[in-house]
Write a protein that holds these residues in place. Structure first.
Motif, PDB file in Angstrom:
ATOM      1  N   LEU A 183       0.907  -1.305   0.124  1.00  0.00           N
ATOM      2  CA  LEU A 183       0.067  -0.065   0.178  1.00  0.00           C
ATOM      3  C   LEU A 183       0.829   1.201  -0.025  1.00  0.00           C
ATOM      4  O   LEU A 183       0.560   2.256  -0.779  1.00  0.00           O
ATOM      5  CB  LEU A 183      -0.905  -0.165   1.189  1.00  0.00           C
ATOM      6  N   ILE A 184       2.075   1.211   0.934  1.00  0.00           N
ATOM      7  CA  ILE A 184       2.860   2.294   0.639  1.00  0.00           C
ATOM      8  C   ILE A 184       3.432   2.593  -0.537  1.00  0.00           C
ATOM      9  O   ILE A 184       3.739   3.695  -0.985  1.00  0.00           O
ATOM     10  CB  ILE A 184       3.897   2.360   2.101  1.00  0.00           C
ATOM     11  N   SER A 202       1.867   6.890  -6.492  1.00  0.00           N
ATOM     12  CA  SER A 202       0.888   7.925  -6.913  1.00  0.00           C
ATOM     13  C   SER A 202       1.148   9.233  -6.574  1.00  0.00           C
ATOM     14  O   SER A 202       0.430  10.119  -7.045  1.00  0.00           O
ATOM     15  CB  SER A 202      -0.349   7.609  -6.275  1.00  0.00           C
ATOM     16  N   GLY A 203       2.218   9.647  -5.581  1.00  0.00           N
ATOM     17  CA  GLY A 203       2.291  10.971  -5.122  1.00  0.00           C
ATOM     18  C   GLY A 203       1.626  11.472  -3.845  1.00  0.00           C
ATOM     19  O   GLY A 203       2.014  12.452  -3.371  1.00  0.00           O
ATOM     20  N   LEU A 241       1.443  13.679   1.784  1.00  0.00           N
ATOM     21  CA  LEU A 241       1.186  13.713   3.098  1.00  0.00           C
ATOM     22  C   LEU A 241       2.274  13.867   4.028  1.00  0.00           C
ATOM     23  O   LEU A 241       2.146  14.822   4.991  1.00  0.00           O
ATOM     24  CB  LEU A 241       0.641  11.993   3.439  1.00  0.00           C
ATOM     25  N   LYS A 242       3.505  13.411   3.574  1.00  0.00           N
ATOM     26  CA  LYS A 242       4.845  14.189   4.297  1.00  0.00           C
ATOM     27  C   LYS A 242       4.913  15.485   4.262  1.00  0.00           C
ATOM     28  O   LYS A 242       5.236  15.977   5.374  1.00  0.00           O
ATOM     29  CB  LYS A 242       5.904  13.353   3.762  1.00  0.00           C
ATOM     30  N   ARG A 243       4.495  16.163   3.349  1.00  0.00           N
ATOM     31  CA  ARG A 243       4.557  17.657   3.086  1.00  0.00           C
ATOM     32  C   ARG A 243       3.726  18.293   4.320  1.00  0.00           C
ATOM     33  O   ARG A 243       3.964  19.392   5.017  1.00  0.00           O
ATOM     34  CB  ARG A 243       4.372  18.357   1.800  1.00  0.00           C
ATOM     35  N   GLN A 244       2.268  17.635   4.437  1.00  0.00           N
ATOM     36  CA  GLN A 244       1.472  18.447   5.159  1.00  0.00           C
ATOM     37  C   GLN A 244       1.784  18.066   6.505  1.00  0.00           C
ATOM     38  O   GLN A 244       1.653  18.941   7.425  1.00  0.00           O
ATOM     39  CB  GLN A 244       0.132  17.602   4.761  1.00  0.00           C
TER      40      GLN A 244
END
Length: 89
Positions: free
Chosen positions: A68-69, A75-76, A81-84
């Motif tokens: 899944l990861i 897909s980006g 999510l990391k940026r958020q």
């Protein structure tokens, strides 16, 4: 999960997080389950009795999470999510 998160934070590598998940849940978690099970069920079993079932479950869960990861990374969505998360720190 704690060991997994710390491993990822220290190394920044998903493979370290996957390995620590297997060690943390499959081995350490199984050994910590022993006294609880002994008290609640009233049965004395070997300390490593729960390791095999915990490892099998953890290996399957880690494999599914890795897939899944991998999809999220391609897909980006994982980068988003990391940026958020980084923006909130």
């Amino acid at each position: 999960a704690l060991l997994c998160g710390l491993a990822y934070r220290w190394t920044g590598k998903l493979t370290a997080a996957y390995a620590s998940e297997i060690i943390g849940t499959g081995i350490i978690g199984a050994m910590l389950c022993y006294p609880v099970a002994a008290i609640l069920m009233g049965k004395e079993v070997a300390l490593f009795f729960y390791v095999a079932p915990f490892l099998m479950s953890t290996l399957c869960g880690t494999a599914i999470a890795a897939i899944l990861i991998g999809v999220l990374c391609r897909s980006g969505a994982f980068g988003y999510l990391k940026r958020q998360v980084a923006a909130k720190e």
